[in-house]
Design an enzyme around this catalytic site. Structure first.
Site, PDB file in Angstrom:
ATOM      1  CB  THR A 141     -20.101  -9.415   5.819  1.00 53.82           C
ATOM      2  OG1 THR A 141     -21.419  -9.774   6.539  1.00 53.82           O
ATOM      3  CG2 THR A 141     -20.358 -10.807   5.233  1.00 53.82           C
ATOM      4  CG  ASP A 143     -25.241  -9.163   8.027  1.00 54.68           C
ATOM      5  OD1 ASP A 143     -25.647  -8.656   8.543  1.00 54.68           O
ATOM      6  OD2 ASP A 143     -25.097  -8.003   6.693  1.00 54.68           O
ATOM      7  NE  ARG A 191     -29.217  -2.907   5.962  1.00 55.86           N
ATOM      8  CZ  ARG A 191     -29.393  -1.445   6.402  1.00 55.86           C
ATOM      9  NH1 ARG A 191     -29.348  -1.102   5.408  1.00 55.86           N
ATOM     10  NH2 ARG A 191     -28.782  -0.948   7.116  1.00 55.86           N
ATOM     11  CG  LEU A 296     -25.631  -7.904  23.570  1.00 55.38           C
ATOM     12  CD1 LEU A 296     -26.238  -8.300  23.498  1.00 55.38           C
ATOM     13  CD2 LEU A 296     -23.609  -7.816  24.043  1.00 55.38           C
ATOM     14  CD  GLN A 297     -26.940  -9.177  15.882  1.00 53.78           C
ATOM     15  OE1 GLN A 297     -26.862 -10.383  15.060  1.00 53.78           O
ATOM     16  NE2 GLN A 297     -27.480  -8.183  16.026  1.00 53.78           N
ATOM     17  NE  ARG A 298     -20.981  -4.841  15.175  1.00 56.08           N
ATOM     18  CZ  ARG A 298     -20.991  -4.171  14.017  1.00 56.08           C
ATOM     19  NH1 ARG A 298     -21.615  -3.435  13.145  1.00 56.08           N
ATOM     20  NH2 ARG A 298     -19.895  -2.700  14.292  1.00 56.08           N
TER      21      ARG A 298
END
Length: 418
Positions: A141, A143, A191, A296-298
């Site tokens: 992930t 995150d 989040r 884009l970031q992942r």
């Protein structure tokens, strides 16, 4: 006769999730007669229920190397939660009918904390019905919010991309001049946990370098204090670059972003950056640009971290070894030392990981709430270290579009509606 291994991908994909897939397939092939076929489900647990399974034996060694360097989920992902066993036993009957029909004894699920709950549910159901199955969770992930692991594969590359992006934006801001003041807002994923936003702080290696402010979901958004800080930065250097986590909340706990809830109840956030940009413009009168890093970031495999790729491959490799040893649980990463940076894999019980969420600890958050501490930077720097370039062809990365050309195995059961 050797039993088969089934691998699947779940949730939001990353720049290095396919490195984990390559680690699984490579290690299972090296296991010789301990593993029969290495299968992959198309679109995660949905592919298991629908019996859309792929035989990875058709992949050559050269294609496996390209798979390791390809972003996205090559076998297809999904956001789908199994029902509780007592609520929908027929769903589990179907699941185990498919596993039995294809002689599956090992199931490896590559996902986040919600996917680890799916692993737990399947292992419990297998044990209750006496089906010989070993389930192992393979973490991923961007995150970085899975508990009991030092970091999550996928995070290091996303962090590297975002820190690079905000550094480049800072140089752009510094090159321009205007009498009215300027600001730039970059909204990133996160989040409830601000790991990605925090990583942008690595870009600022000198005083007054971007990013100048970071808004974390762990810190209630104080608009007056924020605007005062923006004004102070602009008056001092002419411009201000701000990173905003998508999940920032006001003092009342209400989300600043717009919410979009789909039929399954999954809430998609969006708009925190726009809200912050609008407040800067309307209250301070500055010219403001904002951008959404979004997918884009992942997916930025062209700027993947070498550490991240190595860890992604390693957790796939470790998952196979644990499964063959009859050990079920979630593979994690344990930091052995900071300098030199050393790490190893471990295994955690499903119950200690599933559906839990790790946020930034207080010692990583700056006292003013608008940035991070040196302790965070020390922790994070090794995770973005090194480059792991993909091969390029005609000026662009030569990625492998696996899901388009792998044949689906012949169905052995009636069709099933999910």
């Amino acid at each position: 006769m050797a039993k088969n291994l089934l691998y699947a991908q779940s949730g939001g994909v990353t720049a290095v999730i396919n490195a984990s897939a390559a680690g699984v397939i490579t290690t299972a092939r090296q296991a010789g007669k301990a593993v029969g076929r290495v299968l992959a489900a198309r679109n995660g647990i949905l592919g298991v229920l629908r019996e859309t399974l792929l035989d990875t034996a058709v992949l050559s060694d050269a294609e496996l190397a390209r798979l390791r360097a390809t972003p996205g989920g090559a076998f297809g992902s999904c956001r789908f939660d199994l029902d509780a066993l007592e609520r929908n036993p027929a769903q589990y009957d179907r699941l185990f009918d498919v596993l039995a029909a294809h002689d599956v004894a090992f199931f490896l699920y590559n996902g986040g904390n919600g996917s680890m709950e799916t692993c737990r549910q399947i292992q419990v159901a297998a044990d209750l019905r006496g089906y010989p199955l070993t389930v192992v969770g393979v973490p991923k992930t961007v995150d970085n919010d899975i508990v009991l692991t030092d970091c999550c594969p996928g995070y290091g590359s996303a962090a590297k991309y975002l820190a690079t992006s905000i550094r480049e934006v800072g140089l752009d801001l510094a090159a321009m001049t205007t009498g009215g003041g300027r600001a730039f807002v970059l909204e990133v994923m996160g989040r409830n946990a601000g790991w990605l936003a925090a990583a942008c702080a690595l870009a600022a290696e000198e005083e007054d370098a971007a990013p100048h402010l970071i808004l974390l979901p762990e810190v209630p958004f104080d608009e007056a204090a924020f605007l005062a800080r923006v004004k102070e930065v602009v008056e001092r250097i002419g411009a201000c670059a701000i990173v905003v986590a998508e999940g920032i909340r006001g003092p009342d706990g209400q989300i600043l972003a717009m919410l979009d809830r789909n039929q399954k109840g999954y809430v998609q956030l969006g708009g925190a950056g726009e809200v912050v940009a609008e407040r800067i413009h309307s209250c301070l009168g500055y010219k403001v640009h904002y951008a959404l890093a979004d997918y884009l970031q992942r997916s930025a495999r062209h700027l993947a971290s070498r550490t991240d790729t190595a860890q992604a491959f390693a957790v796939g490799k470790a998952a196979v070894r644990r499964a063959l040893a009859g050990e079920h649980g979630v593979v994690g990463i344990e930091r052995v030392s900071d300098q030199p940076y050393r790490w190893r894999t471990n295994l955690q019980p499903f119950e200690r990981v599933a559906n839990l969420e790790r946020t930034l600890p207080p010692e990583f958050i700056a006292a003013d709430g608008f940035g991070v501490t040196e302790a965070f930077k020390t922790w994070c720097r090794p995770l973005i270290a090194g480059e792991d370039w993909p091969s390029f062809r005609n000026g662009l990365p030569d990625y492998l579009h696996l899901h388009l050309n792998l044949p689906v195995m012949a169905a052995r059961l009636p069709s099933y509606e999910v």
